[in-house]
Design a protein around this motif. Structure first.
Motif, short mmCIF file in Angstrom:
data_model
loop_
_atom_site.label_atom_id
_atom_site.label_comp_id
_atom_site.label_asym_id
_atom_site.label_seq_id
_atom_site.Cartn_x
_atom_site.Cartn_y
_atom_site.Cartn_z
N MET A 55 -21.45 85.26 -5.20
CA MET A 55 -20.99 86.03 -6.35
C MET A 55 -21.84 87.27 -6.55
O MET A 55 -21.33 88.36 -6.84
N LEU A 56 -23.16 87.15 -6.38
CA LEU A 56 -24.04 88.32 -6.52
C LEU A 56 -23.76 89.36 -5.44
O LEU A 56 -23.72 90.56 -5.72
N ILE A 57 -23.55 88.92 -4.21
CA ILE A 57 -23.24 89.85 -3.12
C ILE A 57 -21.91 90.55 -3.40
O ILE A 57 -21.78 91.76 -3.21
N GLY A 58 -20.93 89.81 -3.87
CA GLY A 58 -19.64 90.40 -4.19
C GLY A 58 -19.74 91.42 -5.31
O GLY A 58 -19.16 92.51 -5.24
N ALA A 59 -20.48 91.08 -6.35
CA ALA A 59 -20.65 92.01 -7.48
C ALA A 59 -21.37 93.27 -7.02
O ALA A 59 -21.00 94.39 -7.38
N PHE A 60 -22.40 93.13 -6.20
CA PHE A 60 -23.13 94.29 -5.69
C PHE A 60 -22.23 95.15 -4.81
O PHE A 60 -22.27 96.37 -4.87
N LEU A 63 -19.92 97.14 -7.10
CA LEU A 63 -20.59 98.16 -7.92
C LEU A 63 -21.33 99.21 -7.10
O LEU A 63 -21.59 100.30 -7.61
N ASN A 64 -21.67 98.93 -5.87
CA ASN A 64 -22.46 99.85 -5.05
C ASN A 64 -21.82 101.23 -4.89
O ASN A 64 -22.52 102.23 -5.04
N ILE A 67 -22.40 103.19 -8.10
CA ILE A 67 -23.80 103.53 -8.34
C ILE A 67 -24.25 104.64 -7.40
O ILE A 67 -24.86 105.62 -7.81
N SER A 68 -23.93 104.49 -6.11
CA SER A 68 -24.38 105.49 -5.14
C SER A 68 -23.69 106.83 -5.35
O SER A 68 -24.30 107.87 -5.16
N SER A 69 -22.42 106.83 -5.76
CA SER A 69 -21.75 108.11 -6.01
C SER A 69 -22.35 108.79 -7.23
O SER A 69 -22.44 110.01 -7.28
N GLY A 70 -22.80 108.03 -8.20
CA GLY A 70 -23.45 108.62 -9.37
C GLY A 70 -24.75 109.30 -8.98
O GLY A 70 -25.07 110.38 -9.47
N PHE A 71 -25.53 108.69 -8.08
CA PHE A 71 -26.78 109.30 -7.64
C PHE A 71 -26.51 110.55 -6.80
O PHE A 71 -27.18 111.56 -6.95
#
Length: 179
Positions: A55-60, A63-64, A67-71
């Motif tokens: 579940m953590l891997i899926g959520a990451f 969301l990745n 997050i990366s496009s925002g940076f």
């Protein structure tokens, strides 16, 4: 009342004499149930840990990209901001230099200077309005074009005025040498 209700009312005490034995009922139900214990898959602690990790891997993974496009957008915006600051500084210096030339020019009448400088102030106000609009929407190309056009117009006006002053100076000098 009908006859059935009368019968119930009159024989109420007969209905109360047999009460259900709850423990006997549950024993009967329990004896008919399958006594095998089911092996629950989710009962295993190892499986719970594995499911949590998935579940953590899926959520990451989901969301990745956000997050990366925002940076990357913020890095790109910083580069754009720096370029705009550099361009802005260059043009401001150029315009202020030319305005100072106009102010210090002895051939220009004070009324003409005042009229010219008031027009330059109007262009400055327009530039400030464009700059505020640019702060709201950095990616708007029309605003960028308008800011550059504003600078070009100011420089062009100053250069035209200085050419007129210099041309009038040359013609006055030529008149003095005629024999």
């Amino acid at each position: 009342m009908d006859d059935f209700e009368k019968h119930i009312q009159e024989n109420k005490h007969l209905f109360d004499e047999h009460k259900a034995d709850k423990s006997k009922i549950w024993q009967h139900i329990d004896s008919h149930l399958d006594t095998k214990k089911t092996n629950r898959l989710w009962g295993s602690p190892l499986l719970k840990v594995a499911a949590s990790i998935l579940m953590l891997i899926g959520a990451f993974s989901i969301l990745n990209p956000f997050i990366s496009s925002g940076f990357s957008d913020s890095k790109q915006n910083n580069i754009v901001h720096q370029e705009l600051r550099d361009i802005d500084t260059y043009y401001k210096d150029l315009v202020s230099f030319h305005v100072q030339l106009v102010k210090n020019n002895p051939k220009l009448q004070p009324k003409d200077k005042e009229e010219f400088l008031s027009f330059m102030d109007e262009l400055d106000e327009e530039y400030n309005a464009l700059k505020l609009e640019m702060a709201k929407n950095l990616n708007n190309e029309y605003i960028l074009e308008a800011i550059v056009y504003n600078y070009k117009k100011r420089i062009e006006l100053i250069e035209n005025l200085l050419k007129q002053i210099n041309n009038s100076k040359k013609t006055n000098d030529n008149e003095g040498y005629i024999l």
